[in-house]
Design a protein around this motif. Structure first.
Motif, PDB file in Angstrom:
ATOM      1  N   ASP A  46       0.849  -1.167   0.082  1.00  7.05           N
ATOM      2  CA  ASP A  46       0.075   0.144   0.119  1.00  7.05           C
ATOM      3  C   ASP A  46       0.906   1.272  -0.075  1.00  7.05           C
ATOM      4  OD1 ASP A  46       0.837   0.503   2.764  1.00  7.05           O
ATOM      5  OD2 ASP A  46      -0.816  -0.317   3.531  1.00  7.05           O
ATOM      6  N   ALA A  47       0.258   2.526  -0.146  1.00  7.80           N
ATOM      7  CA  ALA A  47       0.950   3.757   0.050  1.00  7.80           C
ATOM      8  C   ALA A  47       2.026   3.949   0.979  1.00  7.80           C
ATOM      9  CB  ALA A  47      -0.013   4.972  -0.229  1.00  7.80           C
ATOM     10  N   ASP A  48       1.716   3.682   2.236  1.00  6.73           N
ATOM     11  CA  ASP A  48       2.346   3.560   3.341  1.00  6.73           C
ATOM     12  C   ASP A  48       3.829   2.840   3.239  1.00  6.73           C
ATOM     13  OD1 ASP A  48       0.834   5.537   4.494  1.00  6.73           O
ATOM     14  OD2 ASP A  48      -0.216   4.155   5.889  1.00  6.73           O
ATOM     15  N   GLU A  49       3.556   1.634   2.958  1.00  6.47           N
ATOM     16  CA  GLU A  49       4.431   0.586   2.642  1.00  6.47           C
ATOM     17  C   GLU A  49       5.437   1.255   1.557  1.00  6.47           C
ATOM     18  OE1 GLU A  49       2.310  -3.578   4.080  1.00  6.47           O
ATOM     19  OE2 GLU A  49       2.056  -2.709   2.144  1.00  6.47           O
ATOM     20  N   VAL A  50       4.790   1.815   0.585  1.00  2.07           N
ATOM     21  CA  VAL A  50       5.899   2.224  -0.421  1.00  2.07           C
ATOM     22  C   VAL A  50       6.785   3.359  -0.147  1.00  2.07           C
ATOM     23  CG1 VAL A  50       5.648   3.659  -2.758  1.00  2.07           C
ATOM     24  CG2 VAL A  50       4.433   1.476  -2.445  1.00  2.07           C
ATOM     25  N   VAL A  51       6.136   4.290   0.750  1.00  3.20           N
ATOM     26  CA  VAL A  51       6.864   5.428   1.098  1.00  3.20           C
ATOM     27  C   VAL A  51       7.958   4.926   2.166  1.00  3.20           C
ATOM     28  CG1 VAL A  51       6.555   7.532   2.491  1.00  3.20           C
ATOM     29  CG2 VAL A  51       5.123   6.981   0.900  1.00  3.20           C
ATOM     30  N   ASP A  52       7.543   3.962   3.022  1.00  3.00           N
ATOM     31  CA  ASP A  52       8.708   3.434   3.895  1.00  3.00           C
ATOM     32  C   ASP A  52       9.886   2.753   3.096  1.00  3.00           C
ATOM     33  OD1 ASP A  52       9.496   2.318   6.515  1.00  3.00           O
ATOM     34  OD2 ASP A  52       9.406   0.326   5.481  1.00  3.00           O
ATOM     35  N   SER A  53       9.469   2.012   2.055  1.00  7.22           N
ATOM     36  CA  SER A  53      10.696   1.493   1.176  1.00  7.22           C
ATOM     37  C   SER A  53      11.517   2.630   0.686  1.00  7.22           C
ATOM     38  CB  SER A  53       9.995   0.474  -0.012  1.00  7.22           C
ATOM     39  OG  SER A  53       9.765  -0.623   0.780  1.00  7.22           O
ATOM     40  N   LEU A  54      10.879   3.568   0.063  1.00  7.61           N
ATOM     41  CA  LEU A  54      11.610   4.901  -0.613  1.00  7.61           C
ATOM     42  C   LEU A  54      12.383   5.538   0.167  1.00  7.61           C
ATOM     43  CD1 LEU A  54       8.826   5.720  -3.280  1.00  7.61           C
ATOM     44  CD2 LEU A  54      10.763   4.479  -3.731  1.00  7.61           C
ATOM     45  N   THR A  55      12.013   5.738   1.433  1.00  7.46           N
ATOM     46  CA  THR A  55      12.630   6.349   2.554  1.00  7.46           C
ATOM     47  C   THR A  55      13.968   5.679   2.858  1.00  7.46           C
ATOM     48  OG1 THR A  55      11.368   5.989   4.239  1.00  7.46           O
ATOM     49  CG2 THR A  55      10.884   7.830   3.318  1.00  7.46           C
TER      50      THR A  55
END
Length: 96
Positions: A46-55
């Motif tokens: 989901d969006a939160d997991e994508v942001v976590d990976s990208l950070t």
């Protein structure tokens, strides 16, 4: 969205794509991009997991309107630097 993470000697490499982009080739005349299972195939996220990976990434590649929009809205990608390949958006992220 699909997320794939790989540890490399240079740091964490993250590949993210919208599911419908997997297996497609996008071409705008100057740039051609094939979204392969080998590189982009990963875990549904989901969006939160994508942001976590990208950070946490040292380098990231993103393909698709949904995942690129998530990265833009999170302040991780500059909208002015996004490539429009006609049928898909593409962005790269590099932390220095």
């Amino acid at each position: 969205m699909l997320v794939r993470e790989r540890e490399t000697p240079e740091g964490l490499l993250v590949a993210v794509c919208d599911e419908e982009c997997l297996g497609e080739t996008y071409d705008d005349g100057d740039v051609s991009l094939t979204v392969t299972e080998e590189f982009y195939g990963g875990e549904e996220s989901d969006a939160d997991e994508v942001v976590d990976s990208l950070t946490r990434a040292s380098v990231a590649n993103l393909v698709g309107e949904e995942c690129v929009t998530v990265a833009i809205e999170a302040g991780l990608v500059d909208e002015e630097r996004v490539l429009d390949l006609g049928e898909a958006l593409h962005a790269q992220l590099l932390w220095l």
